[in-house]
Design an enzyme around this catalytic site. Sequence first.
Site, mmCIF file in Angstrom:
data_model
loop_
_atom_site.group_PDB
_atom_site.id
_atom_site.type_symbol
_atom_site.label_atom_id
_atom_site.label_comp_id
_atom_site.label_asym_id
_atom_site.label_seq_id
_atom_site.Cartn_x
_atom_site.Cartn_y
_atom_site.Cartn_z
ATOM 1 N N SER A 125 35.985 36.525 44.703
ATOM 2 C CA SER A 125 35.247 36.956 45.886
ATOM 3 C C SER A 125 34.229 35.904 46.291
ATOM 4 O O SER A 125 33.697 35.180 45.438
ATOM 5 C CB SER A 125 34.526 38.260 45.547
ATOM 6 O OG SER A 125 33.557 38.568 46.510
ATOM 7 N N TYR A 150 29.332 43.871 39.307
ATOM 8 C CA TYR A 150 30.641 43.612 39.927
ATOM 9 C C TYR A 150 30.811 42.113 40.182
ATOM 10 O O TYR A 150 31.807 41.502 39.789
ATOM 11 C CB TYR A 150 30.790 44.394 41.243
ATOM 12 C CG TYR A 150 31.958 43.902 42.071
ATOM 13 C CD1 TYR A 150 33.265 44.197 41.715
ATOM 14 C CD2 TYR A 150 31.754 43.098 43.197
ATOM 15 C CE1 TYR A 150 34.346 43.720 42.444
ATOM 16 C CE2 TYR A 150 32.817 42.611 43.948
ATOM 17 C CZ TYR A 150 34.115 42.927 43.566
ATOM 18 O OH TYR A 150 35.172 42.429 44.299
ATOM 19 N N LYS A 154 33.433 38.921 38.506
ATOM 20 C CA LYS A 154 34.272 37.920 39.189
ATOM 21 C C LYS A 154 33.953 36.523 38.639
ATOM 22 O O LYS A 154 34.851 35.714 38.402
ATOM 23 C CB LYS A 154 34.062 37.976 40.701
ATOM 24 C CG LYS A 154 34.572 39.269 41.336
ATOM 25 C CD LYS A 154 36.071 39.445 41.133
ATOM 26 C CE LYS A 154 36.577 40.808 41.523
ATOM 27 N NZ LYS A 154 37.956 41.094 41.127
HETATM 28 N N1 LIG Z 1 38.330 44.584 49.418
HETATM 29 C C1 LIG Z 1 37.360 43.666 49.320
HETATM 30 O O1 LIG Z 1 36.423 43.659 50.117
HETATM 31 C C2 LIG Z 1 37.425 42.600 48.255
HETATM 32 C C3 LIG Z 1 36.676 41.428 48.414
HETATM 33 C C4 LIG Z 1 36.734 40.448 47.420
HETATM 34 C C5 LIG Z 1 37.526 40.657 46.286
HETATM 35 N N2 LIG Z 1 38.222 41.816 46.156
HETATM 36 C C6 LIG Z 1 39.028 42.035 44.943
HETATM 37 O O2 LIG Z 1 40.389 42.187 45.314
HETATM 38 C C7 LIG Z 1 41.041 43.081 44.403
HETATM 39 C C8 LIG Z 1 41.740 44.173 45.187
HETATM 40 O O3 LIG Z 1 40.800 44.846 45.998
HETATM 41 P P1 LIG Z 1 41.214 46.077 46.915
HETATM 42 O O4 LIG Z 1 40.260 46.080 48.044
HETATM 43 O O5 LIG Z 1 42.665 46.041 47.184
HETATM 44 O O6 LIG Z 1 40.836 47.271 45.947
HETATM 45 P P2 LIG Z 1 41.584 48.664 45.690
HETATM 46 O O7 LIG Z 1 40.647 49.529 44.937
HETATM 47 O O8 LIG Z 1 42.148 49.185 46.968
HETATM 48 O O9 LIG Z 1 42.809 48.226 44.744
HETATM 49 C C9 LIG Z 1 42.674 48.074 43.354
HETATM 50 C C10 LIG Z 1 43.813 48.833 42.692
HETATM 51 O O10 LIG Z 1 43.732 48.644 41.282
HETATM 52 C C11 LIG Z 1 43.946 49.875 40.628
HETATM 53 N N3 LIG Z 1 43.257 49.800 39.336
HETATM 54 C C12 LIG Z 1 41.917 49.716 39.107
HETATM 55 N N4 LIG Z 1 41.676 49.665 37.793
HETATM 56 C C13 LIG Z 1 42.875 49.709 37.151
HETATM 57 C C14 LIG Z 1 43.290 49.705 35.784
HETATM 58 N N5 LIG Z 1 42.398 49.681 34.798
HETATM 59 N N6 LIG Z 1 44.608 49.750 35.508
HETATM 60 C C15 LIG Z 1 45.527 49.802 36.499
HETATM 61 N N7 LIG Z 1 45.196 49.830 37.799
HETATM 62 C C16 LIG Z 1 43.887 49.787 38.122
HETATM 63 C C17 LIG Z 1 43.405 50.936 41.582
HETATM 64 O O11 LIG Z 1 43.979 52.219 41.389
HETATM 65 C C18 LIG Z 1 43.765 50.342 42.944
HETATM 66 O O12 LIG Z 1 45.029 50.791 43.377
HETATM 67 C C19 LIG Z 1 39.966 43.566 43.447
HETATM 68 O O13 LIG Z 1 40.007 42.758 42.291
HETATM 69 C C20 LIG Z 1 38.684 43.318 44.212
HETATM 70 O O14 LIG Z 1 37.589 43.132 43.355
HETATM 71 C C21 LIG Z 1 38.209 42.784 47.122
HETATM 72 O O1 LIG Z 2 27.432 50.954 57.184
HETATM 73 C C1 LIG Z 2 27.310 49.724 57.179
HETATM 74 C C2 LIG Z 2 28.029 48.905 56.289
HETATM 75 C C3 LIG Z 2 27.798 47.528 56.328
HETATM 76 N N1 LIG Z 2 26.923 47.000 57.222
HETATM 77 C C4 LIG Z 2 26.707 45.543 57.271
HETATM 78 O O2 LIG Z 2 27.947 44.927 57.527
HETATM 79 C C5 LIG Z 2 28.049 43.687 56.829
HETATM 80 C C6 LIG Z 2 29.290 43.693 55.969
HETATM 81 O O3 LIG Z 2 29.123 44.693 54.957
HETATM 82 P P1 LIG Z 2 30.298 45.099 53.959
HETATM 83 O O4 LIG Z 2 29.738 46.085 52.994
HETATM 84 O O5 LIG Z 2 31.511 45.472 54.730
HETATM 85 O O6 LIG Z 2 30.645 43.735 53.240
HETATM 86 P P2 LIG Z 2 29.719 42.822 52.302
HETATM 87 O O7 LIG Z 2 29.826 41.444 52.841
HETATM 88 O O8 LIG Z 2 28.363 43.357 52.128
HETATM 89 O O9 LIG Z 2 30.453 43.082 50.938
HETATM 90 C C7 LIG Z 2 31.398 42.207 50.463
HETATM 91 O O10 LIG Z 2 30.683 41.284 49.691
HETATM 92 C C8 LIG Z 2 30.045 41.844 48.564
HETATM 93 C C9 LIG Z 2 29.215 40.787 47.908
HETATM 94 O O11 LIG Z 2 28.246 40.298 48.776
HETATM 95 C C10 LIG Z 2 31.099 42.411 47.645
HETATM 96 O O12 LIG Z 2 31.939 41.367 47.176
HETATM 97 C C11 LIG Z 2 31.925 43.455 48.380
HETATM 98 O O13 LIG Z 2 33.013 43.872 47.568
HETATM 99 C C12 LIG Z 2 32.470 42.942 49.658
HETATM 100 O O14 LIG Z 2 33.026 44.031 50.385
HETATM 101 C C13 LIG Z 2 26.750 43.547 56.026
HETATM 102 O O15 LIG Z 2 25.864 42.759 56.748
HETATM 103 C C14 LIG Z 2 26.226 44.980 55.949
HETATM 104 O O16 LIG Z 2 24.824 45.075 55.883
HETATM 105 C C15 LIG Z 2 26.222 47.794 58.102
HETATM 106 O O17 LIG Z 2 25.421 47.310 58.899
HETATM 107 N N2 LIG Z 2 26.423 49.142 58.052
#
Ligand SMILES: NC(=O)c1ccc[n+]([C@@H]2O[C@H](COP(=O)([O-])OP(=O)(O)OC[C@H]3O[C@@H](n4cnc5c(N)ncnc54)[C@H](O)[C@@H]3O)[C@@H](O)[C@H]2O)c1
Ligand SMILES: O=c1ccn([C@@H]2O[C@H](COP(=O)(O)OP(=O)(O)O[C@H]3O[C@H](CO)[C@H](O)[C@H](O)[C@H]3O)[C@@H](O)[C@H]2O)c(=O)[nH]1
Length: 338
Positions: A125, A150, A154
Site C-alpha cells: 500500500s 495495519y 505492510k
Molecule cells: N482496498 C484498498 O483500499 C487497499 C489499498 C492498499 C492495499 N490493499 C491490500 O489489498 C489486499 C486486498 O484488499 P481488498 O480491498 O480486496 O480487501 P478485501 O477484504 O475485499 O479482500 C481480502 C479477502 O481476503 C480474505 N481473507 C482475509 N483474511 C484471510 C485469511 N486469514 N485466510 C483466508 N482468507 C482471508 C477475506 O475474506 C477477503 O475476501 C489486502 O492485502 C489489502 O491490505 C487494499
Molecule cells: O467519509 C469519508 C471518508 C473519507 N474521506 C476522505 O477521503 C479521502 C480518502 O479516504 P479513504 O478512507 O477512502 O482512503 P485513505 O487514503 O484514507 O485510505 C487508504 O490509505 C490508508 C493509509 O493512509 C490505508 O492504506 C487504507 O487502507 C486506504 O484505503 C481522505 O482524505 C479522507 O479524509 C472523507 O472526507 N469522508
Amino acid sequence: MKVLVTGGLGFIGSHTVVELQNEGFEVVIIDNLSNSSEDVLKGITAITGKTPLFEKIDLREKSAVQDFFKKHNDVTGVIHFAASKAVGESVEQPLLYYENNISSLVYLLQELQQKSEASFIFSSSCTVYGQAEKMPITEDAPVQTAMSPYGNTKQIGEEIITDTAKVTNISAILLRYFNPVGAHESVEIGELPLGVPQNLVPFITQTGVGLRQELSVFGNDYPTPDGTAVRDYIHVVDLAKAHVIALQRLLNKKNLAKVETFNLGTGKGSSVLEVIHSFEKVSDKKLPYVIKPRREGDITEAYANTDKANNVLGWKAELSLDEAMASAWKWEQKVRNK
Ligand SMILES: NC(=O)c1ccc[n+]([C@@H]2O[C@H](COP(=O)([O-])OP(=O)(O)OC[C@H]3O[C@@H](n4cnc5c(N)ncnc54)[C@H](O)[C@@H]3O)[C@@H](O)[C@H]2O)c1
Ligand SMILES: O=c1ccn([C@@H]2O[C@H](COP(=O)(O)OP(=O)(O)O[C@H]3O[C@H](CO)[C@H](O)[C@H](O)[C@H]3O)[C@@H](O)[C@H]2O)c(=O)[nH]1
C-alpha cells in the site's frame, strides 16, 4: 498454469481472478470468507464463463496451508491479497492484524520456499510512504514509521518477502496500491464493505442511494488547491490487470531482480471535492455533504509517480475517475435493489 489467489473472493482479488481467467490462467482461490461471500464465485463465473477452484481455508491455520500445497503441488505462482485491511480496527486490535497479515504470509512463503522456482505477488500500500515529502511519489521515496498496525503489517510484509527472496528460489513483486475504487463494468462483482464504510467512495455511493444521510468531508483546511485532501483513485479493473502483467513478468523474464516494487496509481491526484463532483456528474444527483474536522491520522496528499510501472512493468492505468465513479454507482444501485 495454475495460480493461487489468496483473498480471491475479496474486492481486488475477485477482479484479478477475472483478468487472470481472461488471460487463460487456471485459478485456485483460498479465502476464509471473513470479508467476502461465496456468491462472488457466481459473479466471476458470469463474467468469464469459468468457475475458479475454491478452497475455503483460513491462512492462519498453518497445517491447512501445508495440506493445500500437498493437494495442489503444481502451484508455484501466488498472488497474495488475503489480509485484514481496516486501519481503525487495527489500532483497536493490533494482534488480530499482526496474526492475520503476518502469520499467513509466513506460512505461504514456508511452503513456496520448498519449490525449485516460485513467484509471489504481494498487495502492499502507498501507506508505507506516510506523508511523502515530494509529489508525485516515486518508489524510492523513504518508507516512514507506520501510522497504524495495519500499515506496519505492510512494511513488515515487504521486509519478510525481501529477506526470504534473498535466500530462496522465490522471486517477488511488491505492488503498492494507491486508492482502489470502482467495480467491474458488468456489475457482476464490486466492493462490499461491511457496516459503515470508512472509505470515501463507498460512503459516497451509499449516500447516493439514501443509505447514509450525508457525507462528512474530513477537513477543508489542507494546503491543497480546494482545501480538501488529495489521493490517487485507481479503477480496480486497471489495478487487477497490473497483477496479470506482474505475474507474466515473473514467469517469463529471466534475470530479474529478486524483488521489485511498483506503485500502482493513475499518477493524478484528486481532492475529496473533485471526487464528489465526479459522482454528481456521472449520477446526475446532488450529493449532500458537510465539512467536518480533519480525520485523525489522515495525510494531506498522496499520488503516484507511475513511470516505473509504465516503463518497466509495461502497465498504465487507462480508466478515468469518472469511469470509476460511474461503475461504483452502477454497482451500488444493483446491490441495493437486490
Ligand atoms: N482496498 C484498498 O483500499 C487497499 C489499498 C492498499 C492495499 N490493499 C491490500 O489489498 C489486499 C486486498 O484488499 P481488498 O480491498 O480486496 O480487501 P478485501 O477484504 O475485499 O479482500 C481480502 C479477502 O481476503 C480474505 N481473507 C482475509 N483474511 C484471510 C485469511 N486469514 N485466510 C483466508 N482468507 C482471508 C477475506 O475474506 C477477503 O475476501 C489486502 O492485502 C489489502 O491490505 C487494499
Ligand atoms: O467519509 C469519508 C471518508 C473519507 N474521506 C476522505 O477521503 C479521502 C480518502 O479516504 P479513504 O478512507 O477512502 O482512503 P485513505 O487514503 O484514507 O485510505 C487508504 O490509505 C490508508 C493509509 O493512509 C490505508 O492504506 C487504507 O487502507 C486506504 O484505503 C481522505 O482524505 C479522507 O479524509 C472523507 O472526507 N469522508
